[in-house]
Design a protein around this motif. Sequence first.
Motif, mmCIF file in Angstrom:
data_model
loop_
_atom_site.group_PDB
_atom_site.id
_atom_site.type_symbol
_atom_site.label_atom_id
_atom_site.label_comp_id
_atom_site.label_asym_id
_atom_site.label_seq_id
_atom_site.Cartn_x
_atom_site.Cartn_y
_atom_site.Cartn_z
ATOM 1 N N ILE A 17 0.846 -0.987 0.067
ATOM 2 C CA ILE A 17 0.106 0.380 -0.053
ATOM 3 C C ILE A 17 1.051 1.142 -0.281
ATOM 4 C CG2 ILE A 17 -1.932 -1.022 0.700
ATOM 5 C CD1 ILE A 17 -1.182 0.573 3.125
ATOM 6 N N ARG A 19 3.475 2.221 2.260
ATOM 7 C CA ARG A 19 3.512 2.812 3.199
ATOM 8 C C ARG A 19 5.197 1.697 3.672
ATOM 9 N NH1 ARG A 19 -0.375 2.888 7.317
ATOM 10 N NH2 ARG A 19 1.091 4.337 8.091
ATOM 11 N N LEU A 47 -4.667 -0.801 6.813
ATOM 12 C CA LEU A 47 -5.998 -1.493 5.182
ATOM 13 C C LEU A 47 -7.128 -0.680 5.018
ATOM 14 C CD1 LEU A 47 -5.044 -3.229 2.040
ATOM 15 C CD2 LEU A 47 -5.942 -5.248 3.928
ATOM 16 N N GLN A 49 -7.852 1.993 6.328
ATOM 17 C CA GLN A 49 -7.955 3.162 5.722
ATOM 18 C C GLN A 49 -7.269 2.963 4.020
ATOM 19 O OE1 GLN A 49 -8.800 5.616 7.962
ATOM 20 N NE2 GLN A 49 -9.938 4.018 9.013
ATOM 21 N N TYR A 50 -6.474 2.661 4.053
ATOM 22 C CA TYR A 50 -6.331 2.582 2.469
ATOM 23 C C TYR A 50 -7.058 2.438 1.683
ATOM 24 C CZ TYR A 50 -3.599 1.354 -2.251
ATOM 25 O OH TYR A 50 -3.642 1.465 -3.114
ATOM 26 N N ASN A 51 -8.138 1.505 1.529
ATOM 27 C CA ASN A 51 -9.580 1.038 1.571
ATOM 28 C C ASN A 51 -10.224 2.761 0.881
ATOM 29 O OD1 ASN A 51 -8.260 -0.803 0.160
ATOM 30 N ND2 ASN A 51 -9.466 -2.321 1.717
ATOM 31 N N ASP A 53 -9.911 5.712 1.927
ATOM 32 C CA ASP A 53 -9.234 6.977 1.311
ATOM 33 C C ASP A 53 -8.968 6.875 -0.722
ATOM 34 O OD1 ASP A 53 -8.160 8.058 3.115
ATOM 35 O OD2 ASP A 53 -6.013 7.294 3.160
ATOM 36 N N ARG A 54 -8.705 5.161 -1.064
ATOM 37 C CA ARG A 54 -8.989 5.330 -2.613
ATOM 38 C C ARG A 54 -10.865 5.323 -2.696
ATOM 39 N NH1 ARG A 54 -7.672 -0.783 -3.825
ATOM 40 N NH2 ARG A 54 -8.165 0.102 -5.340
#
Length: 61
Positions: A17, A19, A47, A49-51, A53-54
Amino acid sequence: MRLILALLLPWLQFFTIGRPFAGLVCLILQVTVIGWIPAAIWSVYALSQYNTDRKIAAGRG
């Protein structure tokens, strides 16, 4: 697939991701047996948070 990776190899998931510094810190944490559970929890949280944000970025597009 990333969720399985986050549970089995938490440090590697951070690299997927984008990082890498967090991945190195997570690897150090994961080296200890006690640190594996917090590392996996942290990885799953990152993960999610990444999803999120996307999804937000895709909605603005």
